[in-house]
Design a protein around this motif. Sequence first.
Motif, PDB file in Angstrom:
ATOM      1  N   ARG A 120       0.759  -1.103   0.017  1.00  0.00           N
ATOM      2  CA  ARG A 120       0.056  -0.106  -0.213  1.00  0.00           C
ATOM      3  C   ARG A 120       0.981   1.304   0.125  1.00  0.00           C
ATOM      4  O   ARG A 120       1.720   1.519   0.809  1.00  0.00           O
ATOM      5  CB  ARG A 120      -0.893  -0.066   1.360  1.00  0.00           C
ATOM      6  CG  ARG A 120      -1.753  -1.324   1.288  1.00  0.00           C
ATOM      7  CD  ARG A 120      -2.798  -1.191   0.225  1.00  0.00           C
ATOM      8  NE  ARG A 120      -4.001  -2.047   0.855  1.00  0.00           N
ATOM      9  CZ  ARG A 120      -4.331  -3.078   0.005  1.00  0.00           C
ATOM     10  NH1 ARG A 120      -3.554  -3.685  -1.166  1.00  0.00           N
ATOM     11  NH2 ARG A 120      -5.381  -3.706   0.337  1.00  0.00           N
ATOM     12  N   PRO A 121       0.715   2.265  -0.859  1.00  0.00           N
ATOM     13  CA  PRO A 121       1.523   3.267  -0.872  1.00  0.00           C
ATOM     14  C   PRO A 121       1.666   4.127   0.166  1.00  0.00           C
ATOM     15  O   PRO A 121       2.666   4.604   0.659  1.00  0.00           O
ATOM     16  CB  PRO A 121       0.965   4.333  -2.086  1.00  0.00           C
ATOM     17  CG  PRO A 121       0.201   3.216  -2.940  1.00  0.00           C
ATOM     18  CD  PRO A 121      -0.389   2.049  -2.131  1.00  0.00           C
TER      19      PRO A 121
ATOM     20  N   GLN B 255       4.303   2.560   2.715  1.00  0.00           N
ATOM     21  CA  GLN B 255       5.745   2.553   2.258  1.00  0.00           C
ATOM     22  C   GLN B 255       6.518   3.571   2.995  1.00  0.00           C
ATOM     23  O   GLN B 255       7.924   3.407   2.789  1.00  0.00           O
ATOM     24  CB  GLN B 255       5.736   2.638   0.644  1.00  0.00           C
ATOM     25  CG  GLN B 255       5.291   1.283   0.165  1.00  0.00           C
ATOM     26  CD  GLN B 255       5.050   1.577  -1.279  1.00  0.00           C
ATOM     27  OE1 GLN B 255       5.300   2.554  -2.026  1.00  0.00           O
ATOM     28  NE2 GLN B 255       4.203   0.548  -2.106  1.00  0.00           N
ATOM     29  N   ASP B 256       6.093   4.759   3.555  1.00  0.00           N
ATOM     30  CA  ASP B 256       6.780   5.547   4.275  1.00  0.00           C
ATOM     31  C   ASP B 256       6.988   5.107   5.895  1.00  0.00           C
ATOM     32  O   ASP B 256       5.904   4.775   6.487  1.00  0.00           O
ATOM     33  CB  ASP B 256       6.210   6.945   4.330  1.00  0.00           C
ATOM     34  CG  ASP B 256       6.868   8.359   4.851  1.00  0.00           C
ATOM     35  OD1 ASP B 256       7.656   7.985   5.968  1.00  0.00           O
ATOM     36  OD2 ASP B 256       6.831   9.154   4.248  1.00  0.00           O
TER      37      ASP B 256
ATOM     38  N   ASN C  34      -3.787  13.261   2.177  1.00  0.00           N
ATOM     39  CA  ASN C  34      -2.428  13.591   1.436  1.00  0.00           C
ATOM     40  C   ASN C  34      -2.799  14.783   0.456  1.00  0.00           C
ATOM     41  O   ASN C  34      -3.678  15.383   0.432  1.00  0.00           O
ATOM     42  CB  ASN C  34      -1.861  12.256   0.860  1.00  0.00           C
ATOM     43  CG  ASN C  34      -2.712  11.990  -0.334  1.00  0.00           C
ATOM     44  OD1 ASN C  34      -3.635  12.661  -0.841  1.00  0.00           O
ATOM     45  ND2 ASN C  34      -2.446  10.770  -0.935  1.00  0.00           N
TER      46      ASN C  34
ATOM     47  N   ASP D 251      -4.869  -3.594   4.548  1.00  0.00           N
ATOM     48  CA  ASP D 251      -3.790  -2.690   4.929  1.00  0.00           C
ATOM     49  C   ASP D 251      -3.053  -3.086   6.073  1.00  0.00           C
ATOM     50  O   ASP D 251      -1.826  -3.047   6.260  1.00  0.00           O
ATOM     51  CB  ASP D 251      -4.591  -1.359   5.045  1.00  0.00           C
ATOM     52  CG  ASP D 251      -5.283  -0.790   3.847  1.00  0.00           C
ATOM     53  OD1 ASP D 251      -4.873  -0.743   2.802  1.00  0.00           O
ATOM     54  OD2 ASP D 251      -6.534  -0.603   4.004  1.00  0.00           O
TER      55      ASP D 251
END
Length: 645
Positions: free
Chosen positions: A352-353, A356-357, A463, A521
């Motif tokens: 999941r984008p 990734q942080d 975001n 998620d």
Amino acid sequence: MTSPRVATRTRQMDIRPKVLGAIGLSIGLLLAATGLARAEDEKIIESHGYSFFGDLSYPADFEHFDYVNPDAPKGGEIAVSAPGTFDSMNPYSRKGRAGRYSWMVYESLLGEMPATGGGLPADQIGESYGLLAERLEYDEGKTWVIFYMRPEARFADGSPVTAHDVVFSHNLFLEQGLPSYAQAVKKRILSAEALDDHTVKFTFATGISRRSLIDQAGSVPVFPKAWYEENGARLDEPRLDAAPGSGPYQLDSYDVNRRIVYKRNPDYWGKDLPINKGRYNFDTIRVEYFADDTAGFEAFKAGEYTFRSEGNSKRWATEYDFPAVNKGWVKLEEIPDLTPPTPTGFVFNLGRPALQDKRVREALSLAFNFEWTNESLQFGLFKQRHSFVENAPHMAQGAPEGAELELLKSLGDLVPADMLTEPSVRAHESRAKRLNDRRNLRTAMKLLDEAGWAVGDDGMRRNAAGEKLVLEIPYPSSSSPTLTAVIDGFAKNLVAMGVDARPDKVDSAQYTLRNRDRDYDIVFDNYRAFLSAGTGLMQMYGSGEADFSLFNPAGLASPLVDAIIERSLVTTTKEDEAAALQALDRALRYERIMVPVWYNDKSWVAYWDQYDHPENLPEYAVGVLDFWWYDAEKAAKLKSDGALR
């Protein structure tokens, strides 16, 4: 070691055979005829078992494992429970939900099977002993291995277990097994050949680690080739009419979603082997299925099944005061467990984008309050887990030093500078008085701000593109009320951060499918602790199979982790192996792929008082289905007292 994987979660791994020569040829002539003649200076190791370092604890003439009662009586039944449903007795398919213990009917050359079975001792790590194979030999460089099988080995239908079955099973896993298994094994095992009916040779790739080659080849479950061919069966399809195995227990009957019964084979071929003395003592193993844990516990109280492993701290602390316990009919034990606890927790899907942080993952981790959870929901009975190998000698502690530091330095820019100087990542502390620890939430909100997830006018995190931070957390309907409360509490704190957290209780079959498809998620799941180096580490934590491996629920793909695993695989001493594993633990914790929760250094068991076990249990297994036994006198007393029917 790479594992074929029992592809069902409740809380695991082509070249066609070439038949050579005639039966009457001696092995020496056969080897020469196939180009396997050995150079005079080639060192060949012959053994009754296998350990990478060659240090087997039990000699060739051992009589039985030290921890068993070799005179344990045979007989009786043990009944256990399982949650949810099942629709298959094939444990190696991604499809369907396999019945509990369906893997148990099969054996392997070296007996390396899930849990404690076959030739794998419960008091040692990294050792296995011949089961279908009476002995093995291999060259010092471990470029090949030959297993000499026991001619007396039989499947439950009476047919012999042959080298052709071994080769067939090996190829079946490569062709129809889990992709992560097949991909890993094809790189390492070049061929499997039946040299005669009871001799099988595996040849390994060069230029790779020698780890997990011989034990990998020796651990594949062996299926009857003839049965598969006659029935047109596939390994990758669920089916209730599973192949017969050669193990001590075989499937007797089943009632889908309600019950499975296994019976000890009175004609089991291996019952007198030293590795089996004092083991497999019950005539019958019955598995009762229940929709949820509450129903399962009530059934145990009523004597519908007779042995229960308890994982619910609230229940252990408050609900085991029912009449059967007070009358002494049900015994409670807390058995010390020296194995590293299973690394369980909230796992982030790195596909999941938003996840990734690493700052986001660290922020979300702060939503879990262990101290409040332990005191309010778990009666203070658990300890906080920090490591993937908690309490093991190779658990990362403090800042790296010595051999571990040298290893990390040798990896150059792959290692973040702070990893070389800072203490290993530990789970955060929280205040126990309230679920919402404001200090941690403030830190979490700052991290989310830095990562670009700002709070909007509606209090929700978005975001730069205006997309909300939405996190789905599926979990099975069979979960205990305590786990449900833990997940709900975690979600509430996420909501307090401005995250749109959505716990989703789904039926067991749907949960299994979503878990396998990585359709989440965040998921409450686990990895596996590691006690030694092996190529199975790549399957669990490596990049090569990260997109699809069932062993890697986060989908972790880290060049640093890959490099450390590779280094661990080429270590030649136990000291260097320990340093590499310590570095691996440190790197995994640095990646923050999961929120560690709790662990228990004891196994809580409750059982109706008709069973016994050895006084000195081994370090690495409770072993109830392995080396416990049924006490007929105690059982008769329970019945005469009206406790059990």
